[in-house]
Design a protein around this motif. Structure first.
Motif, PDB file in Angstrom:
ATOM      1  N   MET A   1       0.832  -1.173   0.000  1.00  0.00           N
ATOM      2  CA  MET A   1       0.000   0.000   0.000  1.00  0.00           C
ATOM      3  C   MET A   1       0.881   1.241   0.000  1.00  0.00           C
ATOM      4  SD  MET A   1      -2.678   1.797   2.606  1.00  0.00           S
ATOM      5  CE  MET A   1      -1.568   1.665   3.914  1.00  0.00           C
ATOM      6  N   LYS A   2       0.424   2.234  -0.733  1.00  0.00           N
ATOM      7  CA  LYS A   2       1.133   3.504  -0.789  1.00  0.00           C
ATOM      8  C   LYS A   2       0.159   4.604  -0.387  1.00  0.00           C
ATOM      9  CE  LYS A   2       3.778   6.456  -3.828  1.00  0.00           C
ATOM     10  NZ  LYS A   2       4.411   6.646  -5.111  1.00  0.00           N
ATOM     11  N   ARG A   3       0.646   5.558   0.366  1.00  0.00           N
ATOM     12  CA  ARG A   3      -0.166   6.709   0.757  1.00  0.00           C
ATOM     13  C   ARG A   3       0.264   7.914  -0.067  1.00  0.00           C
ATOM     14  NH1 ARG A   3      -2.894   5.948   5.670  1.00  0.00           N
ATOM     15  NH2 ARG A   3      -2.241   4.052   6.727  1.00  0.00           N
ATOM     16  N   VAL A   4      -0.736   8.628  -0.572  1.00  0.00           N
ATOM     17  CA  VAL A   4      -0.492   9.853  -1.335  1.00  0.00           C
ATOM     18  C   VAL A   4      -1.236  10.965  -0.617  1.00  0.00           C
ATOM     19  CG1 VAL A   4      -0.805  11.027  -3.542  1.00  0.00           C
ATOM     20  CG2 VAL A   4      -0.317   8.569  -3.501  1.00  0.00           C
ATOM     21  N   GLN A   5      -0.526  12.025  -0.261  1.00  0.00           N
ATOM     22  CA  GLN A   5      -1.138  13.132   0.463  1.00  0.00           C
ATOM     23  C   GLN A   5      -1.209  14.352  -0.442  1.00  0.00           C
ATOM     24  OE1 GLN A   5      -0.878  13.188   4.384  1.00  0.00           O
ATOM     25  NE2 GLN A   5      -2.122  15.028   4.488  1.00  0.00           N
ATOM     26  N   LYS A   6      -2.399  14.972  -0.474  1.00  0.00           N
ATOM     27  CA  LYS A   6      -2.567  16.241  -1.179  1.00  0.00           C
ATOM     28  C   LYS A   6      -3.491  17.090  -0.327  1.00  0.00           C
ATOM     29  CE  LYS A   6      -3.541  18.571  -5.418  1.00  0.00           C
ATOM     30  NZ  LYS A   6      -3.534  18.538  -6.847  1.00  0.00           N
ATOM     31  N   GLY A   7      -2.965  18.173   0.184  1.00  0.00           N
ATOM     32  CA  GLY A   7      -3.750  19.015   1.083  1.00  0.00           C
ATOM     33  C   GLY A   7      -4.100  18.247   2.335  1.00  0.00           C
ATOM     34  N   HIS A   8      -5.384  18.254   2.678  1.00  0.00           N
ATOM     35  CA  HIS A   8      -5.843  17.572   3.898  1.00  0.00           C
ATOM     36  C   HIS A   8      -6.335  16.161   3.621  1.00  0.00           C
ATOM     37  CE1 HIS A   8      -5.341  21.263   6.015  1.00  0.00           C
ATOM     38  NE2 HIS A   8      -6.270  21.901   5.315  1.00  0.00           N
ATOM     39  N   VAL A   9      -6.097  15.669   2.431  1.00  0.00           N
ATOM     40  CA  VAL A   9      -6.605  14.352   2.049  1.00  0.00           C
ATOM     41  C   VAL A   9      -5.440  13.383   1.883  1.00  0.00           C
ATOM     42  CG1 VAL A   9      -7.862  13.046   0.295  1.00  0.00           C
ATOM     43  CG2 VAL A   9      -8.604  15.359   0.887  1.00  0.00           C
ATOM     44  N   THR A  10      -5.599  12.206   2.462  1.00  0.00           N
ATOM     45  CA  THR A  10      -4.625  11.132   2.277  1.00  0.00           C
ATOM     46  C   THR A  10      -5.317  10.015   1.508  1.00  0.00           C
ATOM     47  OG1 THR A  10      -3.492  11.659   4.336  1.00  0.00           O
ATOM     48  CG2 THR A  10      -3.117   9.467   3.415  1.00  0.00           C
ATOM     49  N   LEU A  11      -4.737   9.635   0.394  1.00  0.00           N
ATOM     50  CA  LEU A  11      -5.265   8.544  -0.416  1.00  0.00           C
ATOM     51  C   LEU A  11      -4.449   7.294  -0.133  1.00  0.00           C
ATOM     52  CD1 LEU A  11      -5.520  10.493  -3.784  1.00  0.00           C
ATOM     53  CD2 LEU A  11      -7.392  10.005  -2.215  1.00  0.00           C
ATOM     54  N   LYS A  12      -5.132   6.183   0.109  1.00  0.00           N
ATOM     55  CA  LYS A  12      -4.454   4.901   0.255  1.00  0.00           C
ATOM     56  C   LYS A  12      -4.598   4.174  -1.073  1.00  0.00           C
ATOM     57  CE  LYS A  12      -5.921   4.419   5.007  1.00  0.00           C
ATOM     58  NZ  LYS A  12      -6.730   3.568   5.886  1.00  0.00           N
ATOM     59  N   CYS A  13      -3.486   3.774  -1.643  1.00  0.00           N
ATOM     60  CA  CYS A  13      -3.489   3.143  -2.967  1.00  0.00           C
ATOM     61  C   CYS A  13      -2.848   1.762  -2.890  1.00  0.00           C
ATOM     62  CB  CYS A  13      -2.700   4.009  -3.960  1.00  0.00           C
ATOM     63  SG  CYS A  13      -3.261   5.713  -4.063  1.00  0.00           S
ATOM     64  N   TRP A  14      -3.490   0.811  -3.547  1.00  0.00           N
ATOM     65  CA  TRP A  14      -2.936  -0.530  -3.676  1.00  0.00           C
ATOM     66  C   TRP A  14      -2.683  -0.793  -5.141  1.00  0.00           C
ATOM     67  CZ3 TRP A  14      -6.897   0.486  -0.271  1.00  0.00           C
ATOM     68  CH2 TRP A  14      -6.670   0.143   1.057  1.00  0.00           C
ATOM     69  N   ASP A  15      -1.495  -1.216  -5.478  1.00  0.00           N
ATOM     70  CA  ASP A  15      -1.189  -1.631  -6.844  1.00  0.00           C
ATOM     71  C   ASP A  15      -1.398  -3.140  -6.869  1.00  0.00           C
ATOM     72  OD1 ASP A  15      -0.209  -2.348  -9.300  1.00  0.00           O
ATOM     73  OD2 ASP A  15       1.712  -1.332  -9.071  1.00  0.00           O
ATOM     74  N   LEU A  16      -2.521  -3.558  -7.453  1.00  0.00           N
ATOM     75  CA  LEU A  16      -2.872  -4.970  -7.430  1.00  0.00           C
ATOM     76  C   LEU A  16      -2.298  -5.744  -8.593  1.00  0.00           C
ATOM     77  CD1 LEU A  16      -6.562  -4.705  -6.248  1.00  0.00           C
ATOM     78  CD2 LEU A  16      -4.480  -4.916  -4.899  1.00  0.00           C
ATOM     79  N   GLY A  17      -1.693  -5.055  -9.539  1.00  0.00           N
ATOM     80  CA  GLY A  17      -1.066  -5.742 -10.659  1.00  0.00           C
ATOM     81  C   GLY A  17      -2.091  -6.367 -11.584  1.00  0.00           C
ATOM     82  N   GLY A  18      -1.736  -6.478 -12.829  1.00  0.00           N
ATOM     83  CA  GLY A  18      -2.648  -7.018 -13.817  1.00  0.00           C
ATOM     84  C   GLY A  18      -2.398  -8.469 -14.166  1.00  0.00           C
ATOM     85  N   GLN A  19      -1.376  -9.061 -13.574  1.00  0.00           N
ATOM     86  CA  GLN A  19      -1.064 -10.443 -13.901  1.00  0.00           C
ATOM     87  C   GLN A  19      -2.225 -11.353 -13.494  1.00  0.00           C
ATOM     88  OE1 GLN A  19       0.956  -8.545 -11.942  1.00  0.00           O
ATOM     89  NE2 GLN A  19       2.609  -8.061 -13.344  1.00  0.00           N
ATOM     90  N   PRO A  20      -2.476 -12.394 -14.279  1.00  0.00           N
ATOM     91  CA  PRO A  20      -3.602 -13.296 -13.989  1.00  0.00           C
ATOM     92  C   PRO A  20      -3.628 -13.823 -12.555  1.00  0.00           C
ATOM     93  CG  PRO A  20      -2.722 -13.794 -16.149  1.00  0.00           C
ATOM     94  CD  PRO A  20      -1.799 -12.759 -15.528  1.00  0.00           C
ATOM     95  N   ARG A  21      -2.484 -14.090 -11.959  1.00  0.00           N
ATOM     96  CA  ARG A  21      -2.467 -14.664 -10.609  1.00  0.00           C
ATOM     97  C   ARG A  21      -2.993 -13.696  -9.551  1.00  0.00           C
ATOM     98  NH1 ARG A  21       3.458 -14.009  -8.300  1.00  0.00           N
ATOM     99  NH2 ARG A  21       4.137 -12.320  -9.667  1.00  0.00           N
TER     100      ARG A  21
END
Length: 127
Positions: A1-21
């Protein structure tokens, strides 16, 4: 998980990948989110039919009904990339109902349109 902050908002992002597995895990990570971001390689036209199929399977999940969808065509810096209109057509985005759908061309390499993407996500983070 990666957190991205802009102003007063924190976005939690998951890179789930596109591989079939990894595809069987997508729904689990999408529960309770404010938006689904689906990123495709806009320069890889041959991969679009599989991306379309996987996106449709994901959006059919009842637990994800109504969650806004943001489709990003990455690699817009390459000469042979698909336009936003071509991506909308190739992924049948106009046929998606019961949720908000937006599509942007981006370049992660050149950071093209990333501010628009963050603003779109922030606007949905408060819902």
């Amino acid at each position: 998980m990666k957190r991205v902050q802009k102003g007063h908002v924190t976005l939690k992002c998951w890179d789930l990948g596109g591989q079939p597995r990894f595809r069987t895990m997508w729904e689990r990570y999408c529960r309770g989110v404010n938006a689904i971001v689906f990123i495709v390689d806009s320069a890889d036209r041959a991969a679009l039919p599989v991306a379309k199929e996987e996106l449709q399977l994901l959006l059919e999940k009842p637990t994800l009904d109504g969650i806004p969808l943001l489709v990003l065509g990455n690699k817009s810096d390459l000469l042979d990339h698909m336009s936003v209109d071509e991506l909308i057509a190739a992924l049948d985005l106009k046929t998606i109902s019961h949720r908000e759908v937006s599509c942007y061309g981006i370049s992660a390499l050149e950071e093209t349109n990333l501010d628009h993407v963050l603003n779109w996500l922030i606007a949905r983070a408060s819902h």
